[in-house]
Design a protein around this motif. Structure first.
Motif, PDB file in Angstrom:
ATOM      1  N   PHE A  60       0.832  -1.202   0.000  1.00  0.00           N
ATOM      2  CA  PHE A  60       0.000   0.000   0.000  1.00  0.00           C
ATOM      3  C   PHE A  60       0.870   1.257   0.000  1.00  0.00           C
ATOM      4  CE2 PHE A  60      -2.763   3.205   2.049  1.00  0.00           C
ATOM      5  CZ  PHE A  60      -3.812   3.181   1.137  1.00  0.00           C
ATOM      6  N   ILE A  61       1.961   1.216   0.786  1.00  0.00           N
ATOM      7  CA  ILE A  61       2.886   2.362   0.808  1.00  0.00           C
ATOM      8  C   ILE A  61       3.535   2.547  -0.562  1.00  0.00           C
ATOM      9  CG2 ILE A  61       5.053   3.217   1.785  1.00  0.00           C
ATOM     10  CD1 ILE A  61       4.230   1.810   4.429  1.00  0.00           C
ATOM     11  N   CYS A  62       3.909   1.426  -1.189  1.00  0.00           N
ATOM     12  CA  CYS A  62       4.479   1.492  -2.553  1.00  0.00           C
ATOM     13  C   CYS A  62       3.470   2.082  -3.540  1.00  0.00           C
ATOM     14  CB  CYS A  62       4.906   0.099  -3.008  1.00  0.00           C
ATOM     15  SG  CYS A  62       6.349  -0.560  -2.170  1.00  0.00           S
ATOM     16  N   TYR A  63       2.209   1.680  -3.356  1.00  0.00           N
ATOM     17  CA  TYR A  63       1.142   2.194  -4.226  1.00  0.00           C
ATOM     18  C   TYR A  63       1.021   3.716  -4.096  1.00  0.00           C
ATOM     19  CZ  TYR A  63      -3.674   3.425  -5.481  1.00  0.00           C
ATOM     20  OH  TYR A  63      -4.784   4.046  -6.000  1.00  0.00           O
ATOM     21  N   ILE A  64       1.023   4.224  -2.864  1.00  0.00           N
ATOM     22  CA  ILE A  64       0.915   5.668  -2.635  1.00  0.00           C
ATOM     23  C   ILE A  64       2.121   6.397  -3.218  1.00  0.00           C
ATOM     24  CG2 ILE A  64       0.887   7.456  -0.842  1.00  0.00           C
ATOM     25  CD1 ILE A  64      -0.717   5.506   0.911  1.00  0.00           C
ATOM     26  N   ASN A  65       3.320   5.845  -2.985  1.00  0.00           N
ATOM     27  CA  ASN A  65       4.537   6.480  -3.509  1.00  0.00           C
ATOM     28  C   ASN A  65       4.568   6.478  -5.042  1.00  0.00           C
ATOM     29  OD1 ASN A  65       5.515   7.063  -0.966  1.00  0.00           O
ATOM     30  ND2 ASN A  65       6.688   5.155  -0.779  1.00  0.00           N
ATOM     31  N   ASP A  66       4.095   5.379  -5.643  1.00  0.00           N
ATOM     32  CA  ASP A  66       4.051   5.305  -7.111  1.00  0.00           C
ATOM     33  C   ASP A  66       3.106   6.358  -7.678  1.00  0.00           C
ATOM     34  OD1 ASP A  66       5.864   3.307  -7.199  1.00  0.00           O
ATOM     35  OD2 ASP A  66       4.446   1.693  -7.671  1.00  0.00           O
ATOM     36  N   ASN A  67       1.975   6.540  -7.012  1.00  0.00           N
ATOM     37  CA  ASN A  67       1.025   7.575  -7.455  1.00  0.00           C
ATOM     38  C   ASN A  67       1.642   8.966  -7.370  1.00  0.00           C
ATOM     39  OD1 ASN A  67      -0.991   5.850  -8.158  1.00  0.00           O
ATOM     40  ND2 ASN A  67      -2.242   6.171  -6.336  1.00  0.00           N
ATOM     41  N   LYS A  68       2.372   9.220  -6.278  1.00  0.00           N
ATOM     42  CA  LYS A  68       3.037  10.521  -6.130  1.00  0.00           C
ATOM     43  C   LYS A  68       4.057  10.729  -7.239  1.00  0.00           C
ATOM     44  CE  LYS A  68       2.597  11.080  -1.114  1.00  0.00           C
ATOM     45  NZ  LYS A  68       3.336  11.160   0.189  1.00  0.00           N
ATOM     46  N   ARG A  69       4.845   9.677  -7.503  1.00  0.00           N
ATOM     47  CA  ARG A  69       5.855   9.778  -8.564  1.00  0.00           C
ATOM     48  C   ARG A  69       5.204  10.024  -9.925  1.00  0.00           C
ATOM     49  NH1 ARG A  69       8.213   5.126  -6.012  1.00  0.00           N
ATOM     50  NH2 ARG A  69      10.079   5.671  -4.820  1.00  0.00           N
ATOM     51  N   ALA A  70       4.113   9.266 -10.196  1.00  0.00           N
ATOM     52  CA  ALA A  70       3.439   9.394 -11.492  1.00  0.00           C
ATOM     53  C   ALA A  70       2.880  10.803 -11.684  1.00  0.00           C
ATOM     54  CB  ALA A  70       2.319   8.362 -11.598  1.00  0.00           C
ATOM     55  N   LYS A  71       2.224  11.347 -10.647  1.00  0.00           N
ATOM     56  CA  LYS A  71       1.651  12.702 -10.750  1.00  0.00           C
ATOM     57  C   LYS A  71       2.746  13.744 -10.927  1.00  0.00           C
ATOM     58  CE  LYS A  71      -1.455  15.980  -8.490  1.00  0.00           C
ATOM     59  NZ  LYS A  71      -0.594  17.110  -8.871  1.00  0.00           N
ATOM     60  N   ALA A  72       3.800  13.629 -10.102  1.00  0.00           N
ATOM     61  CA  ALA A  72       4.903  14.589 -10.195  1.00  0.00           C
ATOM     62  C   ALA A  72       5.598  14.501 -11.549  1.00  0.00           C
ATOM     63  CB  ALA A  72       5.904  14.337  -9.065  1.00  0.00           C
ATOM     64  N   LEU A  91      11.658  12.360  -4.984  1.00  0.00           N
ATOM     65  CA  LEU A  91      10.943  11.087  -5.072  1.00  0.00           C
ATOM     66  C   LEU A  91      11.776   9.982  -5.723  1.00  0.00           C
ATOM     67  CD1 LEU A  91       7.500  12.511  -6.268  1.00  0.00           C
ATOM     68  CD2 LEU A  91       8.142  11.849  -3.948  1.00  0.00           C
ATOM     69  N   PHE A  92      12.994  10.351  -6.178  1.00  0.00           N
ATOM     70  CA  PHE A  92      13.868   9.361  -6.815  1.00  0.00           C
ATOM     71  C   PHE A  92      15.197   9.279  -6.056  1.00  0.00           C
ATOM     72  CE2 PHE A  92      10.887  10.620 -10.075  1.00  0.00           C
ATOM     73  CZ  PHE A  92      10.583   9.431 -10.695  1.00  0.00           C
ATOM     74  N   HIS A  93      15.938   8.232  -6.312  1.00  0.00           N
ATOM     75  CA  HIS A  93      17.181   7.999  -5.579  1.00  0.00           C
ATOM     76  C   HIS A  93      18.296   7.589  -6.530  1.00  0.00           C
ATOM     77  CE1 HIS A  93      14.688   8.007  -1.949  1.00  0.00           C
ATOM     78  NE2 HIS A  93      13.879   7.153  -2.574  1.00  0.00           N
ATOM     79  N   GLY A  94      19.519   7.842  -6.097  1.00  0.00           N
ATOM     80  CA  GLY A  94      20.703   7.370  -6.804  1.00  0.00           C
ATOM     81  C   GLY A  94      20.771   7.803  -8.257  1.00  0.00           C
ATOM     82  N   SER A  95      21.020   6.821  -9.134  1.00  0.00           N
ATOM     83  CA  SER A  95      21.193   7.097 -10.562  1.00  0.00           C
ATOM     84  C   SER A  95      19.914   7.620 -11.215  1.00  0.00           C
ATOM     85  CB  SER A  95      21.657   5.827 -11.283  1.00  0.00           C
ATOM     86  OG  SER A  95      20.690   4.794 -11.141  1.00  0.00           O
TER      87      SER A  95
END
Length: 343
Positions: A60-72, A91-95
């Motif tokens: 569920f947390i992954c789902y919320i984070n994916d939605n945030k990434r997609a909207k942004a 919202l992103f990390h590393g490379s």
């Protein structure tokens, strides 16, 4: 349904972790059963439920984070400004951050180039329209001289000059309509029109050329009216008449162009046919395509193939169906179907 589908997608994306958690539970359950079989029936179900809760919470947390990434990310694609880039960087990390920076630079560069090209295109269209309107002044003067000095010219000279004037007018009109094809708005003025009057106005323009070419005209249109834009309808008919004159069959002793109309339950159909050199059957489906010239006659090789293409585009804007008849073989027959408009 959309949320459920997205959750299923997230589960599918993380199915490896589900398999790992399930395998660990089975391993620990087996060890627990070996060590203390009496406690197995109490501890193992609790362990499974706990693992399931932890796994579902993580999904569920992954789902919320994916939605945030997609909207942004969608906001960033719509407006690749530095502000939106900074928002998605968190919202992103590393490379992934480096990829976002490179994408932002590329998008901003392309957007800048696009704005420049758009401005250049608008400037070009404005110049074309301005030039076309400017050239109408000497063209109008030429028309005035031809109309008022006709008696001073021999019939053959007058016919040639009138033909040249008409061709210049046609080319200017084609250029203007071509420049306006992709415009976001148009200046159509829809009103009720008499088909007879519209056709007569166009034929009057070509009267000297028709006489000089010995092309007879048959106009058989009853008192039929359509609702459309007068200038655009005249432009379409003008292109068809011009083609009929240009592609006259020089071997025919009785060259003609006929215009007729009929009314059906759903439309009013204007038919324009000639007995010119026509179009080969296998070329007929392409007669309204841009640049089409066909294979008949040397004249077609020197043609731009823009007249009927522009007619098709203008007709589409006016919701008029235009087509070339496959059954007519004595030349070329083109039908315009005007939709009926209820009062």
């Amino acid at each position: 349904m959309k949320i459920i589908k997205r959750l299923i997608d997230v589960l599918d994306e993380n199915r490896l972790w589900f398999i790992v958690v399930l395998a660990l539970n089975i391993l620990f359950g087996t060890l627990l059963w070996i060590i203390d079989s009496s406690s197995f029936s109490y501890i193992f179900p609790v362990m499974l439920i706990g693992s399931l809760i932890v796994y579902c919470s993580t999904i569920f947390i992954c789902y919320i984070n994916d939605n945030k990434r997609a909207k942004a990310f969608n906001d960033f694609l719509a407006d690749p400004s530095k502000t939106n880039e900074d928002k998605i960087m968190n919202l992103f990390h590393g490379s992934q951050k480096n990829s976002v920076i490179e994408a932002g630079e590329l998008l901003r560069s392309n957007l800048s180039d696009l704005k420049i090209k758009s401005a250049e295109m608008n400037e070009y269209e404005e110049y074309i329209e301005a030039w076309a309107h400017e050239i109408k002044t000497p063209l109008g003067l030429m028309t005035f001289v031809l109309d008022n000095r006709k008696e001073e010219l021999s019939p053959s000279v007058y016919a040639k000059l009138e033909y040249s004037r008409t061709k210049i007018q046609e080319n200017i009109e084609r250029m203007l309509y071509y420049a306006r094809l992709k415009a976001t708005s148009n200046d159509f003025i829809f009103k009720e029109l008499s088909l007879t009057e519209v056709c007569e106005d166009v034929l009057d323009e070509y009267s000297p050329i028709l006489k000089e070419q010995n092309i007879s005209i048959t106009l058989n249109i009853d008192n039929l009216h359509v609702v459309s834009d007068k200038k655009s309808i005249e432009f379409i008919i003008r292109q068809i008449i011009s083609n009929s004159i240009k592609y006259k069959n020089t071997d025919a002793s009785n060259a003609y162009i006929s215009l007729s109309a009929e009314e059906t339950d759903k439309a009013i159909i204007l038919t324009i046919r000639d007995n010119g050199i026509g179009v080969k059957p296998y070329d007929l489906p392409f007669v309204f395509e841009k640049g089409f010239t066909g294979e008949i006659g040397e004249i077609r090789k020197n043609s731009t193939g823009m007249g009927l293409y522009l007619s098709k585009q203008v007709a589409k804007s006016l919701k008029i169906n235009i087509e070339a008849s496959e059954s007519y073989t004595d030349g070329l027959e083109i039908r315009l179907s005007f939709p009926k408009v209820e009062n």
